[in-house]
Design a protein around this motif. Structure first.
Motif, short mmCIF file in Angstrom:
data_model
loop_
_atom_site.label_atom_id
_atom_site.label_comp_id
_atom_site.label_asym_id
_atom_site.label_seq_id
_atom_site.Cartn_x
_atom_site.Cartn_y
_atom_site.Cartn_z
N THR A 118 0.24 61.09 -24.21
CA THR A 118 0.62 62.47 -24.46
C THR A 118 -0.13 63.42 -23.55
N LEU A 119 -1.38 63.11 -23.27
CA LEU A 119 -2.17 63.91 -22.34
C LEU A 119 -1.50 63.93 -20.96
N GLU A 120 -0.86 62.83 -20.59
CA GLU A 120 -0.19 62.74 -19.30
C GLU A 120 1.10 63.57 -19.25
N VAL A 121 1.87 63.55 -20.33
CA VAL A 121 3.22 64.14 -20.28
C VAL A 121 3.30 65.57 -20.80
N CYS A 122 2.29 66.02 -21.53
CA CYS A 122 2.33 67.39 -22.06
C CYS A 122 1.93 68.36 -20.95
N SER A 123 2.88 69.14 -20.49
CA SER A 123 2.71 70.02 -19.33
C SER A 123 1.66 71.11 -19.58
N ASP A 124 0.72 71.24 -18.65
CA ASP A 124 -0.29 72.30 -18.74
C ASP A 124 0.37 73.68 -18.69
N GLU A 125 1.37 73.80 -17.82
CA GLU A 125 2.06 75.08 -17.67
C GLU A 125 2.78 75.48 -18.96
N GLU A 126 3.47 74.51 -19.57
CA GLU A 126 4.17 74.80 -20.82
C GLU A 126 3.18 75.14 -21.94
N ARG A 183 13.16 87.80 -35.72
CA ARG A 183 13.60 88.84 -34.78
C ARG A 183 12.97 88.58 -33.42
N PRO A 184 13.43 89.30 -32.40
CA PRO A 184 12.75 89.21 -31.09
C PRO A 184 11.27 89.54 -31.25
N GLY A 185 10.42 88.75 -30.64
CA GLY A 185 8.97 88.92 -30.80
C GLY A 185 8.39 87.89 -31.75
N ASP A 186 9.26 87.23 -32.54
CA ASP A 186 8.83 86.17 -33.43
C ASP A 186 8.94 84.82 -32.71
N VAL A 187 8.21 83.83 -33.24
CA VAL A 187 8.22 82.49 -32.64
C VAL A 187 8.55 81.45 -33.70
N ALA A 188 9.45 80.55 -33.35
CA ALA A 188 9.77 79.41 -34.21
C ALA A 188 9.30 78.14 -33.51
N ALA A 207 17.27 80.45 -35.67
CA ALA A 207 16.17 81.29 -35.18
C ALA A 207 16.49 81.85 -33.80
N LYS A 208 17.08 81.03 -32.94
CA LYS A 208 17.43 81.46 -31.59
C LYS A 208 18.48 82.57 -31.62
N ASN A 209 19.45 82.42 -32.52
CA ASN A 209 20.51 83.43 -32.64
C ASN A 209 19.96 84.78 -33.08
N GLN A 210 18.82 84.76 -33.75
CA GLN A 210 18.19 86.01 -34.19
C GLN A 210 17.28 86.61 -33.13
N GLY A 211 17.13 85.91 -31.99
CA GLY A 211 16.33 86.45 -30.89
C GLY A 211 14.91 85.93 -30.83
N ALA A 212 14.55 85.01 -31.73
CA ALA A 212 13.19 84.46 -31.71
C ALA A 212 13.00 83.52 -30.52
N SER A 213 11.77 83.37 -30.09
CA SER A 213 11.43 82.42 -29.03
C SER A 213 11.18 81.06 -29.67
N LEU A 214 11.64 80.00 -29.00
CA LEU A 214 11.54 78.67 -29.57
C LEU A 214 10.56 77.77 -28.81
N ILE A 228 17.72 73.68 -26.35
CA ILE A 228 17.79 75.04 -26.89
C ILE A 228 16.42 75.73 -26.92
N SER A 229 15.36 74.98 -26.65
CA SER A 229 14.01 75.54 -26.75
C SER A 229 13.58 76.23 -25.47
N ASP A 230 12.76 77.26 -25.62
CA ASP A 230 12.23 77.98 -24.46
C ASP A 230 11.04 77.26 -23.85
N ILE A 231 10.25 76.61 -24.70
CA ILE A 231 9.06 75.87 -24.26
C ILE A 231 9.07 74.51 -24.94
N CYS A 232 8.86 73.46 -24.14
CA CYS A 232 8.87 72.10 -24.68
C CYS A 232 7.51 71.44 -24.47
N LEU A 233 6.91 70.98 -25.55
CA LEU A 233 5.64 70.28 -25.51
C LEU A 233 5.90 68.83 -25.93
#
Length: 288
Positions: A118-126, A183-188, A207-214, A228-233
């Motif tokens: 997991t240490l290898e594949v979990c992106s530092d940038e993400e 709402r926008p500004g929230d995180v799921a 959650a995405k349809n409501q504008g939340a970041s995923l 559908i996710s904005d950030i993948c870990l």
């Protein structure tokens, strides 16, 4: 011996396993060449690798970066380290004839390996993107079912200790209601080992349809949840017989949660430190 040495590039192989489905045909040729010549690759130039894999130098560089390396030299250094210091692996499958001592070694080693992979594949940038997103969020909701639901509850407990208000409802209907109010500004944060859990997908889409970041925490890069996710870990663990509860994947998921929490806390160290002291004092009498 239950722990056996294998002269293989575990870190590289783990990254390839995660990213290979997303690579283009030319990039896959480069990866195949490196996999087949991993001991030799550290002595080759980027030009030689490009020529022998029937690809361009720019393709080789692109492959390196898509696998999470800074460039070709970084890849060579990583491969050299793994060739010189072969990784110790253990056969995860528990056999009927295994003794308790053997099972102990197999289970522990499998969990340790899951963390290394997991240490290898979990992106530092993400990860950095996720930390900033959580710090700036107005509201954090964490969703998961089954074993992943337990991870979500653990995350809620840990975040609350630092004064970070989060919610991790366990009932699917309440999760859907919660997601519908974001709402926008929230995180799921969606947690799913396979990334295909129907309930979690429906909740995250809501959650995405409501504008939340995923943000998703999952083991598979090519899954509906990642699309559908904005950030993948990503985690990296293999489940086998007698490990159907995804023990290794849960440990990897929990470790990512711990990393996110510690990183967010360092952005305002004194504030979160004081919150931890307050929550500890609040429960102190319960420890007596």
């Amino acid at each position: 011996m239950d722990i056996i040495e294998k002269n293989q590039t575990s870190g590289f192989s783990t990254r390839v396993e995660l990213m290979f489905p997303k690579l283009r045909d030319a990039e896959k040729k480069v990866v195949d060449f490196v996999m087949e010549n991993r001991n030799e690759i550290i002595h080759l130039s980027i030009t030689e690798v490009a020529e022998r894999s029937s690809a361009s130098e720019s393709t080789v560089v692109r492959v390196c970066k898509r696998l999470g390396y800074k460039g070709f030299q970084d890849l060579k250094i990583s491969l050299a380290r793994e060739v010189v210091e072969p990784a110790k692996h253990i056969h995860e499958v528990i056999e009927p004839s295994d003794s308790t001592l053997t099972i102990k070694r197999k289970v522990f080693q499998a969990n340790i390996q899951a963390l290394y992979d997991t240490l290898e594949v979990c992106s530092d940038e993400e990860l950095e993107k996720a930390v900033l997103l959580l710090k700036q969020s107005d509201r954090i909701e964490i969703y998961g079912t089954g074993a992943s639901g337990n991870v979500a509850l653990d995350a809620q407990h840990k975040f609350l200790k630092f004064g970070i208000k989060t919610n991790a409802p366990s009932d699917v209907h309440i999760q859907l209601m919660s997601a519908s109010l974001l709402r926008p500004g929230d995180v799921a944060i969606g947690i799913s080992h396979t990334g295909t859990n129907k309930d979690t997908l429906e909740i995250m889409k809501t959650a995405k349809n409501q504008g939340a970041s995923l943000i998703c925490i999952t083991n598979f890069s090519k899954s509906p949840l990642t699309k559908i996710s904005d950030i993948c870990l990503f985690t990296a663990s293999k489940e086998t017989l007698f490990r159907t509860d995804a023990t290794a994947s849960r440990i990897a998921q929990l470790t990512i949660i711990d990393t996110l929490l510690a990183s967010v806390a360092t952005l305002d160290y004194q504030y979160y430190f004081e919150n931890v002291q307050k929550t500890r004092e609040a429960t102190l009498l319960k420890r007596i």
